[in-house]
Motif scaffolding. Structure first.
Motif, PDB file in Angstrom:
ATOM      1  N   GLY A   1       3.317  -2.412  27.972  1.00 55.43           N
ATOM      2  CA  GLY A   1       2.510  -2.554  27.661  1.00 55.43           C
ATOM      3  C   GLY A   1       1.988  -3.503  28.934  1.00 55.43           C
ATOM      4  N   VAL A   2       2.713  -4.440  28.537  1.00 55.48           N
ATOM      5  CA  VAL A   2       2.756  -5.872  29.394  1.00 55.48           C
ATOM      6  C   VAL A   2       2.490  -5.370  31.123  1.00 55.48           C
ATOM      7  N   LEU A   3       3.330  -4.720  31.406  1.00 55.79           N
ATOM      8  CA  LEU A   3       3.686  -4.639  33.016  1.00 55.79           C
ATOM      9  C   LEU A   3       1.976  -3.982  33.527  1.00 55.79           C
ATOM     10  N   SER A   4       1.611  -2.661  31.854  1.00 57.33           N
ATOM     11  CA  SER A   4       0.393  -1.248  32.658  1.00 57.33           C
ATOM     12  C   SER A   4      -0.163  -2.695  32.817  1.00 57.33           C
TER      13      SER A   4
ATOM     14  N   GLY B   1       4.538  13.557  43.399  1.00 57.16           N
ATOM     15  CA  GLY B   1       4.386  12.961  44.707  1.00 57.16           C
ATOM     16  C   GLY B   1       5.180  12.050  45.108  1.00 57.16           C
ATOM     17  N   ILE B   2       5.055  10.502  44.538  1.00 57.64           N
ATOM     18  CA  ILE B   2       5.871   9.676  44.678  1.00 57.64           C
ATOM     19  C   ILE B   2       7.184   9.848  44.120  1.00 57.64           C
ATOM     20  N   GLY B   3       8.187  10.554  42.703  1.00 56.60           N
ATOM     21  CA  GLY B   3       8.650  10.772  42.554  1.00 56.60           C
ATOM     22  C   GLY B   3       8.758  12.436  41.389  1.00 56.60           C
TER      23      GLY B   3
ATOM     24  N   LEU C   1       5.432   1.620  41.004  1.00 58.95           N
ATOM     25  CA  LEU C   1       4.778   1.123  39.846  1.00 58.95           C
ATOM     26  C   LEU C   1       4.325   1.559  38.838  1.00 58.95           C
ATOM     27  N   LEU C   2       3.073   2.401  39.563  1.00 60.41           N
ATOM     28  CA  LEU C   2       1.608   2.633  38.362  1.00 60.41           C
ATOM     29  C   LEU C   2       1.930   4.053  38.234  1.00 60.41           C
ATOM     30  N   ASP C   3       3.704   4.746  38.739  1.00 60.84           N
ATOM     31  CA  ASP C   3       3.848   5.833  38.583  1.00 60.84           C
ATOM     32  C   ASP C   3       4.833   5.929  37.566  1.00 60.84           C
ATOM     33  N   ILE C   4       5.555   5.121  37.396  1.00 59.98           N
ATOM     34  CA  ILE C   4       6.179   4.793  36.645  1.00 59.98           C
ATOM     35  C   ILE C   4       6.273   4.814  35.552  1.00 59.98           C
TER      36      ILE C   4
END
Length: 254
Positions: free
Chosen positions: A71-74, A240-242, A11-14
């Motif tokens: 922004g909320v998810l971040s 590296g993740i995507g 999720l952080l990567d996305i």
């Protein structure tokens, strides 16, 4: 690495490759029975189209999932209380038409912090990104920018960006040059890559600010830029993740 930590990393990567750019407001995730997890996004001006794919599919991401309010998810992901091994991020599902449909993310920690992040309804994210289409073109020239290339472009964007929002890419012999400004005004010529075996002559232009925001993701990633004389540019960023591929249609030609 446990499942929950892996979910947070994904999720952080996305979020990094969408929300942090400053011009993408929503993300569509497509998952098919855990075999592939694909990502789509687009800015409101339709000047950047993102097509991405995670290297390892997320089994809980099945069907169509919309990430709005990035922004909320971040904020959830970067909260210190959720950055420890005891914290959990789980996908909550519910039955709809005899199918188990992802509905929200549930964040929890042993210290009592709990939060829920609702996914967008699939019909809404489909409507918002319904114009995300790219039929494909022939990529004529591909280069790998250096950190110095990006630093130089960033400098000149700071100097020229307020008066000229685009840059033109052309080859001069075997040198790829980026041009900001034109012959009737202030102008800058930036050598960007050498040893080019293919010529770019049409002089297509692309948005300077968006291009630079994407390239700045490359501090920890593998990045390449591809140009098509059909009027498209692709910036590929492997985290590296995507793998995230940003397609920028040309704005003008000279």
């Amino acid at each position: 690495m446990n499942k929950e930590n892996n979910m947070r990393d994904v999720l952080l990567d996305i979020v990094k490759h969408t929300h942090s750019l400053g011009f993408i407001q929503a993300v569509k995730i497509n998952g098919n029975t855990g075999n592939e997890t694909e990502i789509e996004a687009m800015d409101d001006d339709r000047s950047v189209v993102l097509k991405g794919k995670l290297h390892n599919a997320v089994s809980d991401f099945v069907g169509t999932i919309g990430l709005g309010k990035l922004g909320v998810l971040s904020g959830y992901l970067n909260f210190e209380g959720y950055n420890d091994p005891s914290s959990k991020i789980q996908v909550v599902k519910r039955q709809r038409n005899n199918e188990s449909v992802p509905e929200e993310l549930q964040f929890s920690s042993t210290s009592g912090y709990n939060a829920n992040y609702r996914f967008m309804v699939s019909a809404l994210i489909d409507e918002k990104l319904k114009s995300v289409k790219f039929k494909g073109v022939q990529w004529d020239l591909t280069i790998k920018p250096t950190q110095q290339n990006i630093k130089d472009l960033s400098y000149w964007a700071g100097v020229m960006g307020s008066v000229e929002p685009t840059f033109v890419a052309k080859t001069d012999g075997d040198v790829l040059k980026l041009y900001i400004g034109d012959g009737s005004n202030d102008r800058v010529e930036i050598p960007f890559a050498t040893g080019c075996q293919v010529q770019l002559k049409k002089g297509w232009a692309w948005p300077l600010a968006q291009t630079l925001s994407i390239l700045k993701l490359s501090d920890t990633s593998q990045t390449s830029i591809s140009f098509s004389e059909q009027g498209a540019m692709k910036i590929s960023v492997d985290s590296g993740i995507g793998l995230y591929e940003y397609i920028l249609p040309a704005r003008t030609s000279s």
